[in-house]
Design an enzyme around this catalytic site. Structure first.
Site, PDB file in Angstrom:
ATOM      1  N   TYR A 197      -8.582 -38.747 -49.758  1.00  0.00           N
ATOM      2  CA  TYR A 197      -7.533 -38.277 -50.680  1.00  0.00           C
ATOM      3  C   TYR A 197      -6.931 -36.963 -50.180  1.00  0.00           C
ATOM      4  O   TYR A 197      -5.765 -36.664 -50.426  1.00  0.00           O
ATOM      5  CB  TYR A 197      -8.101 -38.134 -52.089  1.00  0.00           C
ATOM      6  CG  TYR A 197      -7.047 -38.185 -53.168  1.00  0.00           C
ATOM      7  CD1 TYR A 197      -6.185 -39.272 -53.279  1.00  0.00           C
ATOM      8  CD2 TYR A 197      -6.898 -37.139 -54.080  1.00  0.00           C
ATOM      9  CE1 TYR A 197      -5.214 -39.314 -54.268  1.00  0.00           C
ATOM     10  CE2 TYR A 197      -5.939 -37.184 -55.071  1.00  0.00           C
ATOM     11  CZ  TYR A 197      -5.106 -38.280 -55.157  1.00  0.00           C
ATOM     12  OH  TYR A 197      -4.139 -38.321 -56.143  1.00  0.00           O
TER      13      TYR A 197
ATOM     14  N   LYS B 219      -2.887 -32.302 -56.708  1.00  0.00           N
ATOM     15  CA  LYS B 219      -3.163 -32.744 -58.079  1.00  0.00           C
ATOM     16  C   LYS B 219      -3.915 -31.671 -58.869  1.00  0.00           C
ATOM     17  O   LYS B 219      -3.726 -31.530 -60.085  1.00  0.00           O
ATOM     18  CB  LYS B 219      -3.952 -34.048 -58.070  1.00  0.00           C
ATOM     19  CG  LYS B 219      -3.180 -35.250 -57.536  1.00  0.00           C
ATOM     20  CD  LYS B 219      -1.968 -35.587 -58.376  1.00  0.00           C
ATOM     21  CE  LYS B 219      -1.328 -36.897 -57.929  1.00  0.00           C
ATOM     22  NZ  LYS B 219      -0.114 -37.229 -58.705  1.00  0.00           N
TER      23      LYS B 219
END
Length: 261
Positions: free
Chosen positions: A162, A169
């Protein structure tokens, strides 16, 4: 198949902007379908001319009276969308921000090695664009409203592959809390929605994503992957007055995956 939704049109009279529909597998599409089923009127955007062919039929299905291009990296396009909403409707009740992007070389590499230009582009599209939308939506939310953005578990835990998107995020979730504090006195609520892994166009850029899907399915207490309709129905609920005392939240819609070790 869409999940069952009560026939009561709980969002009748509400108007909102949906940003991020790419095709009929998009999380934004699941949200748009739920909001429309609950009676809301929708404005819909598409990324560019290539995307229009995929999004326009969906916008027609939603009976969207406002359908405009929006690439948040193009100067003036965000402003043009909100100006069109101001002309057509005058007010706005909710915004769904369901976009994120990182250059492939930046996303695939280590956070340690992220180049400045790739980092800035990731933050611009994935985080700053939501802050800017909040700024533009605020004067239209004269009776209050709700702002939504999409996040993921990789914001608080290291999720393999990720990478830099987890950093973006995390920043996005922090922005949600600050926006909620600042806009709360005007009756504007702000939430981050955190779905479990979904096979969307955006997720296709994450290496070994199929393995992540399988892990989520076997590890989550529900033993099932979530659907875009699961996400849409829960998001639509938060736009209802029944949720008026909820703000600044990260709402997990992941079958309980995030509670497991």
């Amino acid at each position: 198949m869409p999940i069952p939704i009560a026939k009561a049109r709980l969002l009748d009279g509400k108007r909102g902007l949906i940003v991020g529909i790419a095709n009929d597998r998009s999380i934004a599409w699941g949200c748009a379908r739920a909001f429309r089923a609950f009676g809301a009127e929708l404005a819909v955007t598409y990324l560019n001319d290539k995307a229009r062919a995929h999004v326009e039929p969906l916008a027609r299905e939603l009976e969207a009276p406002i359908f405009l291009p929006l690439d948040v990296a193009v100067p003036g396009q965000m402003e043009a969308v909100f100006e069109a909403i101001a002309r057509e409707w005058g007010t706005l009740d909710f915004v769904v921000h369901s976009i994120a992007f990182s250059p492939q070389g930046t996303l695939a590499g280590r956070v340690t090695d992220a180049p400045l230009d790739g980092f800035l582009k990731t933050m611009e599209i994935s985080c700053w664009s939501f802050i800017r939308m909040a700024h533009l939506a605020e004067p239209l939310m004269t009776e209050g409203g709700t702002l939504f953005t999409m996040t993921y578990y990789g914001s608080e835990r290291v999720v393999e592959n990720y990478n830099i998107m987890g950093v973006a995020k995390a920043a996005l979730e922090s922005a949600v809390r600050y926006l909620a504090a600042e806009l709360g006195p005007r009756g504007i609520r702000v939430h981050a929605i955190s779905p479990g892994p979904l096979a969307t166009r955006a997720s296709s850029g994450i290496p070994e994503f199929d393995a992540l899907l399988e892990k989520a399915k076997t590890k989550a207490p529900a033993r099932e992957l979530v659907s875009i309709d699961d996400v849409g129905a829960a998001t639509a609920f938060l736009a209802h007055d029944a949720a008026r005392r909820m703000t600044g939240q990260v709402l997990y819609i992941d079958g309980g995956y995030h509670i497991m070790d």
